[in-house]
Design an enzyme around this catalytic site. Structure first.
Site, short mmCIF file in Angstrom:
data_model
loop_
_atom_site.label_atom_id
_atom_site.label_comp_id
_atom_site.label_asym_id
_atom_site.label_seq_id
_atom_site.Cartn_x
_atom_site.Cartn_y
_atom_site.Cartn_z
N HIS A 9 0.54 8.30 7.21
CA HIS A 9 1.56 7.55 7.95
C HIS A 9 2.58 8.45 8.62
CE1 HIS A 9 0.38 4.38 4.94
NE2 HIS A 9 0.19 3.79 6.09
N LYS B 143 0.87 -1.19 0.00
CA LYS B 143 0.00 0.00 0.00
C LYS B 143 0.90 1.23 0.00
CE LYS B 143 -4.28 -1.74 1.50
NZ LYS B 143 -4.54 -1.94 2.92
N HIS C 65 1.50 7.07 2.59
CA HIS C 65 0.88 8.38 2.36
C HIS C 65 0.95 9.28 3.59
CE1 HIS C 65 -2.62 7.06 4.65
NE2 HIS C 65 -2.63 5.95 3.93
#
Length: 566
Positions: free
Chosen positions: A133, A127, A130
């Site tokens: 995080h 994933k 982004h």
RNA sequence: GCACCUGUAGCUCAGUAGGAUAGAGCAACGGUUUCCUAAACCGUGUGCCGGGGGUUCAAAUCCCUCCAGGUGCGCCA
């Protein structure tokens, strides 16, 4: 260690034996206005003990007080006892301490011999990394630095999200529509596409969900093909994550993620069964937490596969056995408060009294202006983009303001990244916030570049001075309000660091170094430093040195570089 | 429905383990550069601290209640 409060409480204790010295220490506060005094002791609580009015008690204490060599005078205001520390003594002690301890000013050994685990960042494999995080990443990294600074033996763990049914989905998607070349060249994007495609397809073909559960089961059982694919996904994802960690200059001691605990779960489940805390419910295994006022925790699904919480339990137990931690800190979003409450209660039911040393450090959500982030809908801001954009903007500013600066790239990186980290660490972590480009790219006022700029100014003056710092200065030359304000802030710094640790709140340090920078900029503006008068110059340079030192320590604790020039 | 978090100046937020007149930044307006980096500094204005009760010598801070927003509550992580 200089500790005016401690010395004061010692003196006060002689006059107020009814209270513990420790209690007195806690009661000492800093008046709202420095004209009122340097420290204050409120006497209201003593009114009941002594059956006298607070101001009379204050008066009595003042009369019996031995001022020693460090109290200049004592004033009584209302029920307060206000202390004025001898100015020269104050100046000498504070600056002397910084000169002596240099880059260790504010550090301590209180954590000596204690192992502290900080689990943070923990992105999900396959994933994108982004903007959501960033908080766990920079808060965790800063806490890691803070604990280390206070003498703890600190262990940074990146609990990678590298396991779970999502990998069953990914395997199914890859086998159906995947392209090895694409995954190799642009791993996250390709894997994300597959993930999105899976969900789209699964809407019309629900059998895909079953298929993916089967593949996850295979993965858990060590099936060759499944493991191979999973390892590959993990590897290529990690390479991308490491690029961001490199930019942020963050390192981990362990990448033991969820998968690492997959073979440790059966034993944990056995322990729970032996303790008799597991029950069947609708085909699944649960732990009833009703007595604690919590909803039940799901341990095993109907098909026998495990869940997130089981892995976290296994991880906690493994960590206790491996590291014998003093504290096991989880820097994880506030959405998971219930999860950690449940985990701790299960550990408690399993008989592990160290569950109290597991602490969840929650933080608020990051939203976007047009709503919450959604990976599946492509509404996402990539962390790397934010960092790159901040660096670009910094480069533009430098080209405009300081076109002759050497190693432009390096400085632009330090300042740009610093701006983003600082912004993330400037509010209380529990607050939700909305990401806006304007905010991260604002470099004026209470921002990282402001503090870095102040540090660069101080560095530049010191360099220009061309002489070594001379600790044999005349303190009386620094006894003006503007300079004293700086020293008060610097004097508080060690307590600030401890407070940040106690509350697991890096923003306390962020706020404080802003205050120091503001005080210094005022000083810088009002007082020329490189003056003819050698004595005055010498004394002021010591202040400049101390400010530079403390700012650089503070920034380092936040994980931000302190350039000498910018 | 239940639980947790948040609510302070136009905006973004501090408010130190209840304490003295509630503070910063941004935005707005005005000023400062032949002088150590103007990413700076100085000045001007703004507050029913979400509402209402209570505890206390003292409440933005603690308790109760209501309101608003967010998050979480069995087969995701």
């Amino acid at each position: 260690m200089i500790n005016f409060k401690k010395r004061l409480s010692k003196e006060l204790f002689k006059n107020i034996p009814q209270l513990a010295e420790e209690e007195i220490l806690m009661m000492i506060e800093i008046p709202p206005n420095s004209e009122m005094g340097d420290f204050a002791f409120p006497c209201f609580k003593l009114a009941k003990v002594f059956k006298k009015a607070p101001n009379i008690i204050a008066d009595d204490i003042a009369k019996g007080l031995d001022k020693g060599d460090f109290i200049d005078r004592v004033e009584i205001a209302g029920g307060y006892l206000n202390f004025f520390i001898d100015r020269e003594y104050f100046i000498e002690t504070v600056l002397g301490e910084v000169l002596l301890r240099k880059e260790t000013y504010g550090s301590s050994l209180i954590g000596d011999g204690k192992n502290v685990i900080v689990e943070f960042s923990s992105p999900n494999i396959a994933k994108p990394f982004h903007i959501g995080h960033i908080r766990t990443t920079v808060i965790g990294s800063s806490l890691y630095n803070i604990y280390k600074f206070l003498g703890y033996n600190t262990i940074a763990i990146n609990h990678l999200g590298d396991y779970g049914t999502q990998f069953g989905k990914l395997i199914v998607a890859f086998k159906n529509w995947g392209n090895e070349e694409e995954v190799r060249t642009n791993p996250i994007a390709a894997l994300l596409d597959l993930y999105v495609k899976f969900h789209k397809e699964a809407e019309t073909k629900p059998e895909l969900e079953d298929e993916s559960r089967q593949w996850f089961k295979k993965l858990e059982n060590g099936d060759d093909e499944a493991v191979k694919l999973w390892e590959w996904f993990r590897e290529v994802s990690l390479e991308e994550f490491n690029r961001v960690y490199d930019i942020l200059d963050i390192t981990f001691d362990s990448f033991a993620g969820e998968s690492f605990y997959s073979d440790k779960m059966p034993a944990v489940i056995n322990m729970m069964e032996e303790r008799g805390i597991i029950e069947k419910s609708d085909g699944a295994d649960i732990v009833d937490l009703e007595p604690f006022g919590l909803p039940p925790a799901l341990i095993k699904k109907g098909d026998g596969s495990t869940l997130y919480i089981t892995r976290d339990l296994a991880a906690a137990i493994y960590r206790k056995e491996t590291y014998d931690f003093y504290k096991n800190i989880y820097v994880v979003g506030s959405q998971q408060i219930l999860h950690f409450q449940q985990m701790k209660k299960i550990l408690y039911l399993m008989g592990f009294e160290w569950e109290k040393d597991c602490v969840h450090v929650p933080f608020g959500m990051v939203g976007l202006e047009d709503g919450t982030m959604s990976t599946r809908e492509g509404r996402v801001v990539f962390l790397e983009d934010v960092l790159n954009k901040a660096v670009e903007k910094t480069r533009d500013i430098i080209n405009e303001k300081n076109p002759n600066l050497e190693n432009l790239d390096e400085i632009a990186k330090q300042v740009g990244i610093g701006a983003v980290i600082f912004e993330e660490l400037s509010n209380n972590r529990i607050k939700d916030y909305t990401f806006t480009w304007d905010k991260v790219l604002n470099f004026e006022g209470e921002t990282g570049p402001y503090v870095q700029y102040t540090h660069a100014r101080a560095s530049s003056v010191l360099k220009r001075a061309g002489t070594d710092i001379d600790s044999n200065f005349k303190p009386e030359l620094l006894a003006d309000d503007i300079t004293l304000e700086i020293l008060r802030e610097i004097q508080q710094f060690p307590e600030i660091v401890e407070d940040a640790q106690r509350k697991n709140e890096p923003s306390i340090i962020t706020r404080h170094i802003i205050d120091i920078a503001q005080a210094f900029n005022r000083f810088y503006h009002e007082h020329p430093i490189l003056v003819e008068d050698e004595e005055l110059k010498k004394a002021r340079l010591v202040v400049v040195f101390a400010v530079k030192q403390v700012l650089s320590i503070g920034l380092a604790l936040l994980g931000i570089k302190a350039p000498e020039k910018m």
